[in-house]
Write a protein that holds these residues in place. Structure first.
Motif, short mmCIF file in Angstrom:
data_model
loop_
_atom_site.label_atom_id
_atom_site.label_comp_id
_atom_site.label_asym_id
_atom_site.label_seq_id
_atom_site.Cartn_x
_atom_site.Cartn_y
_atom_site.Cartn_z
N LEU A 98 -1.61 -3.86 6.95
CA LEU A 98 -2.29 -2.79 5.93
C LEU A 98 -3.51 -2.47 6.62
O LEU A 98 -4.64 -2.07 5.66
N ALA A 99 -3.87 -2.64 7.84
CA ALA A 99 -5.01 -2.50 8.33
C ALA A 99 -5.58 -0.81 8.33
O ALA A 99 -6.69 -0.65 8.39
N GLY A 100 -4.54 -0.06 8.59
CA GLY A 100 -4.95 1.35 8.56
C GLY A 100 -4.99 2.28 7.19
O GLY A 100 -5.00 3.28 7.03
N VAL A 101 -4.86 1.12 5.96
CA VAL A 101 -4.73 1.93 4.86
C VAL A 101 -5.85 2.75 4.46
O VAL A 101 -7.01 2.43 4.80
N ASP A 102 -6.01 3.68 3.66
CA ASP A 102 -7.17 4.41 3.16
C ASP A 102 -7.34 4.16 1.61
O ASP A 102 -6.64 4.54 0.74
N ARG A 103 -8.47 3.37 1.35
CA ARG A 103 -8.59 2.98 0.06
C ARG A 103 -9.07 4.00 -0.95
O ARG A 103 -9.08 3.69 -1.86
N GLY A 104 -9.29 5.26 -0.19
CA GLY A 104 -9.72 6.26 -1.14
C GLY A 104 -8.57 7.01 -1.69
O GLY A 104 -8.65 7.85 -2.59
N ILE A 105 -7.47 6.66 -1.04
CA ILE A 105 -6.24 7.20 -1.27
C ILE A 105 -4.81 6.39 -1.96
O ILE A 105 -4.37 6.68 -2.84
N ASP A 106 -4.94 5.35 -1.15
CA ASP A 106 -3.67 4.50 -1.37
C ASP A 106 -3.98 3.73 -2.67
O ASP A 106 -4.86 3.21 -2.93
N ASP A 107 -2.68 3.49 -3.36
CA ASP A 107 -2.43 2.23 -4.22
C ASP A 107 -2.41 0.98 -3.35
O ASP A 107 -1.50 1.04 -2.50
N ILE A 108 -3.13 -0.01 -3.39
CA ILE A 108 -3.07 -1.21 -2.89
C ILE A 108 -3.10 -2.23 -3.70
O ILE A 108 -4.10 -2.48 -4.55
N VAL A 109 -2.12 -3.26 -3.78
CA VAL A 109 -1.82 -4.50 -4.40
C VAL A 109 -1.94 -5.73 -3.40
O VAL A 109 -1.09 -5.48 -2.66
N ALA B 157 0.76 -1.30 -0.13
CA ALA B 157 0.12 -0.03 0.00
C ALA B 157 0.94 1.27 -0.05
O ALA B 157 1.61 1.39 0.77
N ALA B 158 0.63 2.05 -1.01
CA ALA B 158 1.48 3.24 -0.88
C ALA B 158 0.60 4.31 -1.59
O ALA B 158 -0.34 4.49 -2.26
N ASP C 93 -12.84 -7.68 -2.50
CA ASP C 93 -12.87 -6.76 -1.70
C ASP C 93 -13.20 -7.44 -0.45
O ASP C 93 -12.83 -7.33 0.65
N ARG C 94 -13.84 -8.78 -0.12
CA ARG C 94 -14.06 -9.28 0.75
C ARG C 94 -12.83 -10.14 1.27
O ARG C 94 -12.63 -10.33 2.32
N LEU C 95 -11.84 -10.64 0.42
CA LEU C 95 -10.72 -11.08 0.89
C LEU C 95 -9.79 -10.18 1.57
O LEU C 95 -9.04 -10.41 2.60
N PHE C 96 -9.79 -8.97 0.98
CA PHE C 96 -9.15 -7.91 1.57
C PHE C 96 -9.44 -7.40 2.94
O PHE C 96 -8.77 -7.16 3.79
N ASP C 97 -10.79 -7.48 3.08
CA ASP C 97 -11.51 -7.06 4.42
C ASP C 97 -10.82 -8.21 5.38
O ASP C 97 -10.79 -7.65 6.59
N GLU C 98 -11.15 -9.34 5.29
CA GLU C 98 -10.71 -10.30 5.95
C GLU C 98 -9.33 -10.42 6.35
O GLU C 98 -8.94 -10.64 7.43
N ALA C 99 -8.41 -9.89 5.32
CA ALA C 99 -6.91 -10.30 5.74
C ALA C 99 -6.72 -9.01 6.56
O ALA C 99 -5.52 -9.09 6.98
N THR C 100 -7.28 -7.75 6.49
CA THR C 100 -6.83 -6.77 7.35
C THR C 100 -7.50 -6.51 8.76
O THR C 100 -7.45 -5.28 9.28
N ARG C 101 -8.16 -7.41 8.98
CA ARG C 101 -9.13 -7.10 10.38
C ARG C 101 -8.96 -8.40 10.98
O ARG C 101 -9.26 -9.45 10.54
N GLU C 102 -8.78 -8.36 12.23
CA GLU C 102 -8.36 -9.41 13.15
C GLU C 102 -9.58 -9.76 13.82
O GLU C 102 -10.05 -9.47 14.73
N ARG C 103 -10.49 -10.69 12.81
CA ARG C 103 -11.62 -11.33 13.63
C ARG C 103 -11.64 -12.79 13.67
O ARG C 103 -10.87 -13.36 13.18
N SER C 104 -12.30 -13.05 14.49
CA SER C 104 -12.47 -14.62 14.80
C SER C 104 -12.85 -15.22 13.61
O SER C 104 -13.80 -14.97 12.91
#
Length: 306
Positions: free
Chosen positions: A101-112, A24-25, A152-163
């Motif tokens: 990458l949990a704190g990245v801003d998807r409105g600003i950052d390039d994320i791969v 993310a950058a 989107d669902r993969l990225f959401d799960e990967a960046t949030r520490e959920r059970s």
């Protein structure tokens, strides 16, 4: 091909999509990495980037939701942003989940994010030959309607520490790989090979016979009749689409089934030979060694030891 038969083929070659990392950058940036995996996906979660690798004449432009399939390359570079000056180097986060990458801003950052595709020996032969060195799957195409949501669902799960996130990441990684393959098949003219024959509507009835009853002594005339084609037309189309004659495909399909049975069970070689349509255990062993490079028993011992 029908979904069940495609799923069976993917299971036979043990295709697995595994999340491996991400970047993310903002601003002008570049990330370079050696390619150690034979097959890998790079998915653009947000923003845009240019992908370069060995063998490409020009960079591939990735837009939000696009996925690049990178096949048997030695290095890869991703670059984003515009403007003067040198880009700053970005080191990928290489963890699963990608909590870095949990704190990245998807409105600003390039994320791969990167997804490694694991394959068994048969899968490397079949799938790697069916794909070009680099391919781009466009999320904007009609065939990729589900791709963006899965990403989107993969990225959401990967960046949030959920059970249960580790389990969810594995499932979404598998689904992302499936959606990429579905979209790719519909966006390009496939070269002769495994993916193309599995998606050819005219050959579907004949392939259904081969896949559902692989032990029957199918002849060219019977397979052509099932596809409502003349023997000559069927043989020519099958070779053009699959890159091999129909009976060669039947033999290779039997060998894939044999490898799975030897890996996953304790079936006797003689029983397996009979089930797959061979007149004797020695005939089956000869065919297996010709295709796989070792005897059935040696194959069983080796894969279980590995």
């Amino acid at each position: 091909m029908t979904t069940d038969q495609l799923s069976e083929a993917l299971d036979l070659v043990e295709v697995r999509g595994l999340l491996t990392g991400g970047v993310a950058a903002t601003g002008r940036w570049v990330s370079r990495t050696p390619m150690q995996d034979p097959l890998k996906l790079f998915a653009m979660v947000s923003g845009s980037a240019r992908l370069t690798t060995d063998g490409l004449d020009a960079p591939i432009e990735l837009e939000p939701g696009d996925v690049a399939i990178v096949n048997s390359r030695s290095w890869l570079a991703l670059e984003g942003g515009t403007g003067d000056g040198l880009p700053h180097e970005v080191v990928p986060v290489e963890h699963d989940p990608l909590t870095g990458l949990a704190g990245v801003d998807r409105g600003i950052d390039d994320i791969v994010i990167g997804v490694r595709v694991d394959l068994n020996e048969a899968g490397r032969t079949l799938l790697l030959q069916a794909l070009p060195p680099v391919a781009r799957v466009r999320a904007s195409a009609a065939a990729a309607a589900n791709l963006r949501g899965t990403l989107d669902r993969l990225f959401d799960e990967a960046t949030r520490e959920r059970s249960g996130s580790a389990f969810a990441i594995r499932q979404h990684g598998q689904l992302l790989l499936l959606e990429v393959l579905r979209a790719y098949v519909d966006q390009v003219v496939l070269p002769p090979g495994w993916l193309r024959v599995l998606t050819d509507e005219r050959l579907r009835p004949a392939l259904t016979l081969i896949h559902t009853e692989p032990g029957k002594p199918w002849g060219l005339q019977e397979l052509a009749r099932a596809a409502a084609m003349s023997r000559t037309s069927f043989a020519e189309r099958f070779r053009t689409v699959a890159g091999m004659p129909p009976l060669t495909y039947l033999s290779r399909w039997r060998m894939l089934l044999a490898q799975r049975a030897l890996r996953d069970g304790d079936v006797r070689v003689g029983s397996l030979a009979s089930h797959l349509g061979y007149a004797s255990e020695s005939a089956f062993s000869t065919a297996f060694k010709r295709e796989v490079g070792m005897s059935p028993m040696r194959y069983r011992y080796q894969v279980r030891a590995d």
